[in-house]
Write an enzyme that holds these catalytic residues in place. Sequence first.
Site, short mmCIF file in Angstrom:
data_model
loop_
_atom_site.label_atom_id
_atom_site.label_comp_id
_atom_site.label_asym_id
_atom_site.label_seq_id
_atom_site.Cartn_x
_atom_site.Cartn_y
_atom_site.Cartn_z
N HIS A 85 -0.57 1.68 2.23
CA HIS A 85 0.36 0.65 1.79
C HIS A 85 0.23 0.46 0.28
O HIS A 85 -0.84 0.63 -0.30
CB HIS A 85 0.06 -0.67 2.51
CG HIS A 85 1.07 -1.74 2.27
ND1 HIS A 85 1.06 -2.54 1.14
CD2 HIS A 85 2.16 -2.15 2.99
CE1 HIS A 85 2.07 -3.39 1.19
NE2 HIS A 85 2.75 -3.16 2.29
N GLU A 153 8.16 3.06 0.54
CA GLU A 153 8.07 1.77 -0.14
C GLU A 153 8.29 2.01 -1.65
O GLU A 153 7.42 2.56 -2.31
CB GLU A 153 6.67 1.17 -0.01
CG GLU A 153 6.23 0.75 1.35
CD GLU A 153 4.86 0.09 1.24
OE1 GLU A 153 4.75 -1.09 1.60
OE2 GLU A 153 3.92 0.75 0.75
#
Length: 233
Positions: A85, A153
């Site tokens: 992430h 992302e």
Amino acid sequence: MKIIVGNWKMNGSSQLLTDMLARVDNKTHGNRVILCVPYTLLRHGTKHIEIGAQDISEHESGAFTGQISASMVRAAGAKYTIVGHSEVRTHNKDSNKTVKSKAIAAISAGITPIICVGETGAEHKSGNTTDIIKNIVKGSVPKTDANTIVAYEPRWAIGAGITPTVREITDVHRVIHQTLTEMGMENTPILYGASVTGANVAKITSIKYVDGVLVGGASLKIDDFVTIIRNVK
């Protein structure tokens, strides 16, 4: 079928999870819904929501104080785990190599890694996004026949309330799909994650090669998350 992943980050409570599971259980949808919760909330999910972790160690065991292995989160009820992430890459300095090692550890433990990839603000402004994304994917995603999910992302958009244009999302997802195809992983689902809301999720999930979404803050609000689930196309 689309994949909708909620990432609670360092938020949430046992009561909120109980309420969320009960609420979504009463909704009919044909998608796969996954909630990635803090370690303290890991437990088996329900018919309509599966449970995942937000990160794991690349190590199986040993003198790694504070870390949690893939087999440990699996034993606690997780079927998935996020790795790589943007916040972990930023705060913990996880490299592509580390992310790949974590993904391999997850697969070895029998859980599905959700591998996050994306460019920084400086990289985005460089005008070389295609090559940058290709290198991140090749460096972070192990070649495997096991279940794997990739999430794009745009790191420059996260936390800034910015949603890339349809063209930007389309272009990057095409690059990711092409790169995965070159790796023999053309059927790997690719999610989009940054500033996803009930208002924009239909447009986002209608884009080619967008197989679902990774949702941050909105996944902590039951009504908002249910709206996103309903509006996914």
